[in-house]
Design a protein around this motif. Structure first.
Motif, PDB file in Angstrom:
ATOM      1  N   GLN A 149      -3.883  22.028  -3.289  1.00  0.00           N
ATOM      2  CA  GLN A 149      -3.276  20.691  -3.343  1.00  0.00           C
ATOM      3  C   GLN A 149      -3.138  20.043  -1.981  1.00  0.00           C
ATOM      4  O   GLN A 149      -2.861  18.855  -1.885  1.00  0.00           O
ATOM      5  N   GLY A 150      -3.307  20.830  -0.916  1.00  0.00           N
ATOM      6  CA  GLY A 150      -3.117  20.278   0.422  1.00  0.00           C
ATOM      7  C   GLY A 150      -1.645  20.290   0.790  1.00  0.00           C
ATOM      8  O   GLY A 150      -0.779  20.582  -0.038  1.00  0.00           O
ATOM      9  N   LYS A 151      -1.347  19.955   2.031  1.00  0.00           N
ATOM     10  CA  LYS A 151       0.018  20.011   2.547  1.00  0.00           C
ATOM     11  C   LYS A 151       0.978  19.103   1.759  1.00  0.00           C
ATOM     12  O   LYS A 151       2.089  19.467   1.423  1.00  0.00           O
ATOM     13  N   CYS A 152       0.548  17.874   1.488  1.00  0.00           N
ATOM     14  CA  CYS A 152       1.429  16.901   0.823  1.00  0.00           C
ATOM     15  C   CYS A 152       1.090  16.703  -0.654  1.00  0.00           C
ATOM     16  O   CYS A 152       1.768  15.953  -1.347  1.00  0.00           O
ATOM     17  N   GLY A 153       0.015  17.342  -1.112  1.00  0.00           N
ATOM     18  CA  GLY A 153      -0.389  17.178  -2.507  1.00  0.00           C
ATOM     19  C   GLY A 153      -1.616  16.294  -2.675  1.00  0.00           C
ATOM     20  O   GLY A 153      -2.059  16.054  -3.793  1.00  0.00           O
ATOM     21  N   TYR A 154      -2.168  15.812  -1.559  1.00  0.00           N
ATOM     22  CA  TYR A 154      -3.258  14.829  -1.638  1.00  0.00           C
ATOM     23  C   TYR A 154      -4.655  15.450  -1.575  1.00  0.00           C
ATOM     24  O   TYR A 154      -5.648  14.747  -1.468  1.00  0.00           O
ATOM     25  N   GLY A 155      -4.732  16.760  -1.596  1.00  0.00           N
ATOM     26  CA  GLY A 155      -6.034  17.420  -1.428  1.00  0.00           C
ATOM     27  C   GLY A 155      -6.970  17.196  -2.607  1.00  0.00           C
ATOM     28  O   GLY A 155      -6.574  16.696  -3.655  1.00  0.00           O
ATOM     29  N   GLY A 156      -8.227  17.576  -2.407  1.00  0.00           N
ATOM     30  CA  GLY A 156      -9.196  17.524  -3.503  1.00  0.00           C
ATOM     31  C   GLY A 156      -9.651  16.136  -3.873  1.00  0.00           C
ATOM     32  O   GLY A 156      -9.914  15.859  -5.029  1.00  0.00           O
ATOM     33  N   GLU A 157      -9.749  15.234  -2.889  1.00  0.00           N
ATOM     34  CA  GLU A 157     -10.202  13.871  -3.205  1.00  0.00           C
ATOM     35  C   GLU A 157     -11.627  13.638  -2.699  1.00  0.00           C
ATOM     36  O   GLU A 157     -11.893  12.728  -1.920  1.00  0.00           O
ATOM     37  N   LEU A 158     -12.526  14.466  -3.178  1.00  0.00           N
ATOM     38  CA  LEU A 158     -13.934  14.327  -2.785  1.00  0.00           C
ATOM     39  C   LEU A 158     -14.500  12.966  -3.199  1.00  0.00           C
ATOM     40  O   LEU A 158     -15.431  12.462  -2.582  1.00  0.00           O
ATOM     41  N   GLY A 159     -13.925  12.382  -4.239  1.00  0.00           N
ATOM     42  CA  GLY A 159     -14.375  11.062  -4.701  1.00  0.00           C
ATOM     43  C   GLY A 159     -14.234   9.991  -3.637  1.00  0.00           C
ATOM     44  O   GLY A 159     -14.874   8.944  -3.716  1.00  0.00           O
ATOM     45  N   HIS A 160     -13.414  10.259  -2.643  1.00  0.00           N
ATOM     46  CA  HIS A 160     -13.231   9.255  -1.590  1.00  0.00           C
ATOM     47  C   HIS A 160     -13.795   9.729  -0.254  1.00  0.00           C
ATOM     48  O   HIS A 160     -13.403   9.243   0.811  1.00  0.00           O
ATOM     49  N   ALA A 161     -14.741  10.679  -0.338  1.00  0.00           N
ATOM     50  CA  ALA A 161     -15.572  10.986   0.833  1.00  0.00           C
ATOM     51  C   ALA A 161     -16.684   9.935   0.844  1.00  0.00           C
ATOM     52  O   ALA A 161     -17.218   9.577  -0.207  1.00  0.00           O
ATOM     53  N   VAL A 162     -17.006   9.424   2.020  1.00  0.00           N
ATOM     54  CA  VAL A 162     -18.008   8.361   2.125  1.00  0.00           C
ATOM     55  C   VAL A 162     -19.418   8.951   2.068  1.00  0.00           C
ATOM     56  O   VAL A 162     -19.755   9.839   2.835  1.00  0.00           O
ATOM     57  N   VAL A 163     -20.212   8.474   1.128  1.00  0.00           N
ATOM     58  CA  VAL A 163     -21.606   8.914   1.057  1.00  0.00           C
ATOM     59  C   VAL A 163     -22.564   7.771   1.417  1.00  0.00           C
ATOM     60  O   VAL A 163     -23.750   7.988   1.573  1.00  0.00           O
ATOM     61  N   ASN A 164     -22.038   6.558   1.535  1.00  0.00           N
ATOM     62  CA  ASN A 164     -22.861   5.404   1.941  1.00  0.00           C
ATOM     63  C   ASN A 164     -21.991   4.412   2.711  1.00  0.00           C
ATOM     64  O   ASN A 164     -21.323   3.573   2.101  1.00  0.00           O
ATOM     65  N   PRO A 165     -22.005   4.511   4.057  1.00  0.00           N
ATOM     66  CA  PRO A 165     -21.105   3.660   4.858  1.00  0.00           C
ATOM     67  C   PRO A 165     -21.326   2.167   4.615  1.00  0.00           C
ATOM     68  O   PRO A 165     -20.420   1.366   4.825  1.00  0.00           O
ATOM     69  N   ASP A 166     -22.513   1.777   4.153  1.00  0.00           N
ATOM     70  CA  ASP A 166     -22.786   0.357   3.892  1.00  0.00           C
ATOM     71  C   ASP A 166     -22.576   0.012   2.417  1.00  0.00           C
ATOM     72  O   ASP A 166     -23.004  -1.051   1.955  1.00  0.00           O
ATOM     73  N   GLY A 167     -21.931   0.893   1.685  1.00  0.00           N
ATOM     74  CA  GLY A 167     -21.811   0.702   0.240  1.00  0.00           C
ATOM     75  C   GLY A 167     -20.729  -0.291  -0.165  1.00  0.00           C
ATOM     76  O   GLY A 167     -20.095  -0.934   0.663  1.00  0.00           O
ATOM     77  N   ASP A 168     -20.509  -0.364  -1.473  1.00  0.00           N
ATOM     78  CA  ASP A 168     -19.538  -1.312  -2.037  1.00  0.00           C
ATOM     79  C   ASP A 168     -18.103  -0.903  -1.704  1.00  0.00           C
ATOM     80  O   ASP A 168     -17.826   0.259  -1.437  1.00  0.00           O
ATOM     81  N   ARG A 169     -17.216  -1.879  -1.792  1.00  0.00           N
ATOM     82  CA  ARG A 169     -15.801  -1.596  -1.563  1.00  0.00           C
ATOM     83  C   ARG A 169     -15.275  -0.722  -2.711  1.00  0.00           C
ATOM     84  O   ARG A 169     -15.578  -0.952  -3.875  1.00  0.00           O
ATOM     85  N   CYS A 170     -14.478   0.259  -2.341  1.00  0.00           N
ATOM     86  CA  CYS A 170     -13.906   1.195  -3.322  1.00  0.00           C
ATOM     87  C   CYS A 170     -12.473   0.773  -3.633  1.00  0.00           C
ATOM     88  O   CYS A 170     -11.825   0.099  -2.822  1.00  0.00           O
ATOM     89  N   GLY A 171     -11.964   1.197  -4.780  1.00  0.00           N
ATOM     90  CA  GLY A 171     -10.579   0.911  -5.159  1.00  0.00           C
ATOM     91  C   GLY A 171      -9.566   1.412  -4.142  1.00  0.00           C
ATOM     92  O   GLY A 171      -8.439   0.922  -4.068  1.00  0.00           O
TER      93      GLY A 171
END
Ligand code: ZN
Length: 302
Positions: A149-171
């Protein structure tokens, strides 16, 4: 009979149910997710009342999975890209008001990962990463048999790793996150660009065209598959997991998505790490979340 209840709050539907520890679902149900968090709490209260009235056994603990990154200390969703109304809502006191047994609150994707780990494709693994592909992209990580879960509980957010720096805006506010590059919206956008038709189709509709030989539909999935593969290679090189498990509605696209994803992951990962990792489909479907939440509560509540 000792039972455990799980609630999995999704973007459109709330799945819930009762389980026994020994991999038995005693009851399961689905209702539409309310738009507002206050209505959601009211709904949870009434569903909890109904579960108790069923008198199927003694409910020992209850687990909740909510969308968004969850602050363990404050017991609040800190930020939910797909359900912003819940941001910073005081979940714990609101649930405590009607809940009369021990309960746990967590992130929905973490609970789905826990479900696949306990009852699904990840049983007895040393380590695994679950990715669920739908409107968004949820991920959860199990390391050495424990939910990370990470230190504060925010771990495991691979969905918000950047795979295209020029891509669309994310939520989440960033650009070109894995989630925004592989979500349902992106598949539709790819298809519009490739076909020249101004249609807003679901992944399922695009899949139906792909199997009828529509090259633009096939390519729309291949593009998303390639981005997904980049995400997989990040998980593979970073964690060297025993398994990566892929679930969610978009996975119904099968090889149109999976083949390019695995090809890309193979190209971008260390070969040893790639060979060591088994990439498999999830097996619990949309039940993973409530099963995981109930199992997590069984092991951690109280
Ligand atoms: Zn993002």
């Amino acid at each position: 009979m000792n039972l455990y209840a799980g609630f999995d709050m999704g973007g459109t539907q709330l799945k819930y149910g009762l389980i026994e520890k020994e991999e038995n679902i005693v009851f399961e149900g689905t209702v539409d997710s309310p738009q507002k968090t206050v209505d959601l709490i009211r709904l949870l209260k009434s569903l909890w009342g109904k579960l108790k009235e069923m008198e199927k056994g003694t409910i020992k603990a209850v687990g909740f999975g909510f969308p968004g990154i969850f602050n363990q200390e404050k017991q609040q969703i800190f930020q939910s890209p797909n359900y912003p109304d819940i941001d910073n809502f005081d979940l714990h006191p609101a649930i405590s008001e009607f809940m009369d047994v021990p309960f746990t609150i967590n992130n929905d994707a973490n609970m789905a990962a826990y479900g696949e780990y306990m009852w699904g494709a990840g049983k007895n693994v040393h380590s695994m990463v679950l990715l669920t592909l739908g409107t968004g992209l949820g991920t959860g990580i199990i390391l050495e048999g424990k939910l990370w879960q990470g230190k504060c509980g925010y771990g495991g957010e691979l969905g918000h790793a950047v795979v295209n720096p020029d891509g669309d805006r994310c939520g989440c506010g960033s650009y070109g996150c894995l989630e925004s590059e592989v979500g349902a919206q992106k598949i539709a956008k790819n298809y519009r660009g490739l076909s020249g038709k101004n249609e807003n189709l679901t992944p399922e509709e695009i899949y139906n065209r792909a199997i009828r030989g529509d090259k633009a539909a096939e390519q729309a999935f291949a593009m998303v598959g390639s981005s997904l593969g980049k995400g997989l290679s990040i998980a593979i090189n970073f964690l060297n997991p025993e398994k990566i498990i892929l679930g969610g509605g978009v996975m119904k696209a099968g090889d149109f998505l999976l083949k390019p994803a695995i090809e890309e992951a193979r190209k971008r990962s260390f070969s040893g790490s790639f060979e060591c990792c088994s990439i498999e489909k999830a097996i619990l479907g949309n039940k993973a979340g409530f099963i995981g939440a109930a199992c997590y509560a069984a092991h951690n509540a109280g």
